[in-house]
Design an enzyme around this catalytic site. Structure first.
Site, mmCIF file in Angstrom:
data_model
loop_
_atom_site.group_PDB
_atom_site.id
_atom_site.type_symbol
_atom_site.label_atom_id
_atom_site.label_comp_id
_atom_site.label_asym_id
_atom_site.label_seq_id
_atom_site.Cartn_x
_atom_site.Cartn_y
_atom_site.Cartn_z
ATOM 1 N N HIS A 157 0.720 -1.299 0.155
ATOM 2 C CA HIS A 157 -0.070 -0.130 -0.048
ATOM 3 C C HIS A 157 0.823 1.355 -0.093
ATOM 4 C CE1 HIS A 157 -4.020 -1.855 0.829
ATOM 5 N NE2 HIS A 157 -3.209 -2.811 1.009
ATOM 6 N N ASP A 365 3.436 9.307 -0.677
ATOM 7 C CA ASP A 365 2.121 8.551 -0.615
ATOM 8 C C ASP A 365 1.853 7.489 -1.538
ATOM 9 O OD1 ASP A 365 -0.046 7.859 0.945
ATOM 10 O OD2 ASP A 365 -0.694 9.962 1.165
#
Ligand code: ADQ
Length: 463
Positions: A157, A365
């Protein structure tokens, strides 16, 4: 049909309450498990003094939830230690914050081994095993040691860092070798895939085919990007429901006719919150006409408070918000609202709907689902503008955003000015581009694509 076995750090065990707070991963895993039936395994969130007594099971419909307690030592070394003080900062390019401790690394391995021993007896030959995130990089390798030959896929992720960054991790070779025991490795972006291939070819002596099949020694692994998304339809519904709710009305009454600039993040140093606040400060200094015309609301509930850097960033942000308000406030206008608490998804959806700017500027991110939620929550009548970091995975897909460099506070101040002045027609075009993408690729499509690839590639390997 095969059963699905999901392993992630935390498990969302149903407790009879509404699942309004469920995030992207939980929604995706839940919907995949409902479709296929199976087991969801992870840490219970509890720590215990002595060695855990094994998995705790709860079955609801065709899904069994299996959770494991950890000892304090496991929690410190595996979770707070290696996962959140080594891998998380390193993979977010923060070598300055990365700690290397052999003890934590051995705790990380011990917990992966522990999970493997608990999971192995549950597995049936035809199961598909889908393992999530940086907490479990070596888990396939541990399961293979226990002779588990099932189809296994992994999804990361968070970003996979550039080779030069990864090389700073003392155990990089071991970590990558273990990861290659999966049949399929999924990343968020093309950039992550390229960084992984670069490492495999230049450091691990492997080769890569054009479709992302890599060969290292006798291992054959498929590497592919699967950008995670949100439950778009559900988020649109939430935003519609929340638009005129009491809480959202209270916010809008307090904002009046000013433009709302909104940031929503876990309080984490990777999210670029300090640079973002400094950019807002510069925006007020550079474009003083906007004073009294805007409010910047930053929602940032604390996370990982057991890690010292998270306490430090919290103090820095409090000081910066205070500084900006001290410098610019007037008796009837306060520029920054800084809130250290979480809100339900519905309330957030309503806040997004009424914001003129979604200010999403992480320094790094994996994806950033807030960016996607912001877009989904807008209405065609008066869509807001997404100001997005080029270093968020979402930047690869969100083509209508104003992309910014999150280190460049002047550039971000300019982007805020552009967003506030942007004519309705341009806002609609930019938003439409992103909205169509979110309708076409939602989180259900994401989980289907991931699982289909694990199934197909593993089968072709003879699993
Ligand atoms: P996170 O770092 O947690 O996730 P992100 O994707 O932005 O980051 O947020 C996940 C969810 O948390 C979103 O649904 C969001 O609404 C919710 N959330 C964030 N801040 C909140 C707040 N202040 N109040 C209430 N809810 C809040 C990791 C990776 C990301 C990746 C996701 C999913 O770091 O890059 O997008 O996993 O893969």
């Amino acid at each position: 049909m095969s059963r699905l076995i999901v392993i992630s750090n935390r498990v969302m065990v149903p407790d009879g309450r509404r699942k309004d707070s469920a995030g992207g991963l939980a929604v995706a895993v839940q919907s995949a498990l409902e479709r296929m039936g199976g087991i969801w395994v992870g840490w219970s969130g509890q720590t215990v003094e002595t060695a855990p007594d094994g998995l705790h099971f709860k079955t609801v419909g065709n899904i069994t939830y299996a959770t494991l307690d950890l000892t304090e030592q496991d929690y410190d070394e595996y979770y707070n230690g290696y996962a959140n003080r080594s891998l998380w900062p390193l993979m977010h390019y923060r070598l300055d914050l990365t700690e290397f401790s052999r003890q934590n690394f051995s705790g990380y391995h011990r917990v992966n081994e522990l999970f493997a021993k608990q999971i192995a007896p549950l597995l049936e030959p035809d199961d598909i095993v889908w393992i999530h995130d940086y907490h479990f990089l070596p888990l396939a390798s541990e399961l293979r040691k226990l002779k588990c030959r099932q189809k296994m896929g992994f999804f990361l992720h968070i970003p996979w860092p550039a080779r030069e960054i990864l090389l700073a991790l003392p155990n990089h070779a071991e970590i990558v070798a273990a990861l290659l025991e999966f049949d399929v490795i999924g990343f968020q972006t093309r950039g992550d895939v390229l960084a992984f291939l670069d490492y495999v070819i230049r450091e691990a002596g492997g080769t890569a085919e054009p479709d992302g099949t890599v060969h290292v020694g006798r291992q054959k692994t498929k590497v592919k990007h699967f950008p995670i998304s949100i439950d778009t339809e559900d988020f649109i519904r939430l935003a519609n429901e929340a638009e005129n709710s009491t809480t959202v009305n209270r916010l809008m009454n307090s904002i009046g006719d000013r433009h709302l600039i909104l940031g929503v993040d876990r309080l984490d140093y990777s999210k670029g919150l300090l640079h973002r606040m400094q950019a807002f400060d510069l925006f007020l200094q550079t474009y003083p006409d906007h004073k009294r015309g805007v409010t910047f609301m930053q929602i940032a509930p604390p996370s990982r408070e057991g890690v010292p850097q998270y306490q430090e960033i919290r103090h820095e942000l409090e000081a910066e918000a205070g500084h900006i308000n001290g410098a610019h406030s007037e008796f009837d206008w306060i520029p920054v609202r800084y809130l250290n608490q979480g809100y339900s998804r519905k309330v957030l959806a309503g806040f997004y709907r009424h914001s003129r700017v979604g200010f999403v500027t992480p320094l790094r991110d994996g994806m950033n689902l807030v960016a996607k939620e912001f877009v989904a929550a807008q209405s065609f009548d008066d869509p807001g503008v997404l100001v997005l970091s080029r270093f968020a995975g979402a930047a690869e897909e969100m083509k209508g955003a104003l992309l910014v460099n999150p280190y460049d506070t002047e550039g971000m101040a300019q982007a805020l000015n552009q967003a506030i002045h942007m004519p309705l027609e341009e806002r609609r075009i930019r938003w439409g581009l992103m909205f169509d993408q979110l309708i076409a690729f939602d989180v259900h499509r994401w989980q289907q694509n991931c699982i289909a690839e694990i199934e197909k590639f593993s089968r072709a390997k003879g699993r």
